[in-house]
Design a protein around this motif. Sequence first.
Motif, PDB file in Angstrom:
ATOM      1  N   UNK A   1      -2.639   6.490   5.028  1.00 15.06           N
ATOM      2  CA  UNK A   1      -2.275   7.525   6.013  1.00 15.06           C
ATOM      3  C   UNK A   1      -2.295   6.854   7.387  1.00 15.06           C
ATOM      4  N   UNK A   2      -1.465   5.823   7.579  1.00 17.60           N
ATOM      5  CA  UNK A   2      -1.598   4.970   8.762  1.00 17.60           C
ATOM      6  C   UNK A   2      -1.397   5.730  10.069  1.00 17.60           C
ATOM      7  N   UNK A   3      -2.292   5.456  11.012  1.00 20.05           N
ATOM      8  CA  UNK A   3      -2.150   6.018  12.353  1.00 20.05           C
ATOM      9  C   UNK A   3      -2.841   7.353  12.568  1.00 20.05           C
ATOM     10  N   UNK A   4      -3.468   7.899  11.521  1.00 22.66           N
ATOM     11  CA  UNK A   4      -4.098   9.214  11.657  1.00 22.66           C
ATOM     12  C   UNK A   4      -5.593   9.150  11.344  1.00 22.66           C
ATOM     13  N   UNK A   5      -6.373   9.746  12.206  1.00 20.31           N
ATOM     14  CA  UNK A   5      -7.824   9.821  12.019  1.00 20.31           C
ATOM     15  C   UNK A   5      -8.265  11.254  12.260  1.00 20.31           C
ATOM     16  N   UNK A   6      -9.111  11.769  11.364  1.00 14.90           N
ATOM     17  CA  UNK A   6      -9.610  13.139  11.524  1.00 14.90           C
ATOM     18  C   UNK A   6     -11.056  13.187  11.052  1.00 14.90           C
ATOM     19  N   UNK A   7     -11.806  14.127  11.595  1.00 17.17           N
ATOM     20  CA  UNK A   7     -13.211  14.280  11.221  1.00 17.17           C
ATOM     21  C   UNK A   7     -13.336  14.959   9.860  1.00 17.17           C
ATOM     22  N   UNK A   8     -14.129  14.352   8.986  1.00 14.41           N
ATOM     23  CA  UNK A   8     -14.406  14.909   7.657  1.00 14.41           C
ATOM     24  C   UNK A   8     -15.919  14.937   7.466  1.00 14.41           C
ATOM     25  N   UNK A   9     -16.431  16.024   6.874  1.00 12.20           N
ATOM     26  CA  UNK A   9     -17.859  16.154   6.597  1.00 12.20           C
ATOM     27  C   UNK A   9     -18.105  15.931   5.107  1.00 12.20           C
ATOM     28  N   UNK A  10     -19.050  15.044   4.796  1.00 13.68           N
ATOM     29  CA  UNK A  10     -19.381  14.752   3.390  1.00 13.68           C
ATOM     30  C   UNK A  10     -20.889  14.610   3.271  1.00 13.68           C
ATOM     31  N   UNK A  11     -21.434  14.778   2.040  1.00 13.29           N
ATOM     32  CA  UNK A  11     -22.867  14.572   1.824  1.00 13.29           C
ATOM     33  C   UNK A  11     -23.317  13.220   2.381  1.00 13.29           C
ATOM     34  N   UNK A  12     -24.516  13.215   3.004  1.00 16.39           N
ATOM     35  CA  UNK A  12     -24.874  12.032   3.796  1.00 16.39           C
ATOM     36  C   UNK A  12     -25.507  10.894   3.005  1.00 16.39           C
ATOM     37  N   UNK A  13     -26.166  11.223   1.877  1.00 17.46           N
ATOM     38  CA  UNK A  13     -26.750  10.135   1.074  1.00 17.46           C
ATOM     39  C   UNK A  13     -26.381  10.324  -0.396  1.00 17.46           C
TER      40      UNK A  13
ATOM     41  N   UNK B   1       0.845  -1.198   0.000  1.00 13.95           N
ATOM     42  CA  UNK B   1       0.000   0.000   0.000  1.00 13.95           C
ATOM     43  C   UNK B   1       0.882   1.251   0.000  1.00 13.95           C
ATOM     44  N   UNK B   2       0.650   2.134  -0.974  1.00 14.62           N
ATOM     45  CA  UNK B   2       1.382   3.407  -1.036  1.00 14.62           C
ATOM     46  C   UNK B   2       0.960   4.280   0.137  1.00 14.62           C
ATOM     47  N   UNK B   3       1.913   5.032   0.678  1.00 18.78           N
ATOM     48  CA  UNK B   3       1.612   5.902   1.809  1.00 18.78           C
ATOM     49  C   UNK B   3       1.856   7.372   1.477  1.00 18.78           C
ATOM     50  N   UNK B   4       0.931   8.214   1.952  1.00 15.96           N
ATOM     51  CA  UNK B   4       1.066   9.665   1.878  1.00 15.96           C
ATOM     52  C   UNK B   4       2.421  10.073   2.422  1.00 15.96           C
ATOM     53  N   UNK B   5       3.153  10.964   1.757  1.00 16.55           N
ATOM     54  CA  UNK B   5       2.804  11.760   0.570  1.00 16.55           C
ATOM     55  C   UNK B   5       3.323  11.188  -0.757  1.00 16.55           C
ATOM     56  N   UNK B   6       3.264   9.892  -0.963  1.00 13.33           N
ATOM     57  CA  UNK B   6       3.744   9.306  -2.219  1.00 13.33           C
ATOM     58  C   UNK B   6       3.008   9.949  -3.406  1.00 13.33           C
ATOM     59  N   UNK B   7       3.754  10.528  -4.360  1.00 14.66           N
ATOM     60  CA  UNK B   7       3.105  11.221  -5.487  1.00 14.66           C
ATOM     61  C   UNK B   7       2.232  10.311  -6.349  1.00 14.66           C
TER      62      UNK B   7
END
Length: 168
Positions: free
Chosen positions: A95-107, A6-12
């Motif tokens: 992006x292993x080890x990192x979790x952040x809140x993201x808001x996206x359309x719900x349906x 699995x490629x990891x951020x910030x791999x172009x």
Amino acid sequence: MAILQILEFPDPRLRKVAAPVTVFDENLKVLIEDLFETMYGAEGIGLAATQVNVHQRALVIDVSENKDSPLVFINPEYEVIDAELAEYDEGCLSVPGFYETVARPRIIRVSAQDTQGNQFQREAGELLATCIQHEVDHLVGKLFVDYLSTLKRQRIRYKLQKEQQKSA
Ligand code: QAP
Ligand code: CO
């Protein structure tokens, strides 16, 4: 079957735009099996082909509790059915080890093909809707960290690059 790297951020290479799948052959079936094996092996709920350096519009998801509901989406497109935003703590195998809140359309309503090339549609809400949007983003080179502040994204990049130097 095989577990893929699995490629990891910030791999172009995570920024490449995937091409539509045009051939529904044995190679595609093997790719999908390998995506599932890689995703389940890493305890993920979604994995896009881009993340394993295959730049084709294919992704797999399993948001079920018992990991017994594999979903395949080839050439996925979606429309927003309810634009009200839902927030989830998102992570990413790239992006292993990192979790952040993201808001996206719900349906959303997704149109896609299965491994045989059969077209299907399904409506999705809750975690599945978020996960589909997250994975389709990968196919156009977008990552959940792009929704965060520059400061947060730079901190994550710095920490991950340090980790990657250690293991290189
Ligand atoms: C996308 O992400 C997603 O950091 C799929 O150490 C995630 O499967 C969409 C994972 C949450 C919506 C909500 C991440 C595993 C798995 C890590 C994943 C880790 C181990 C992430
Ligand atoms: Co991801």
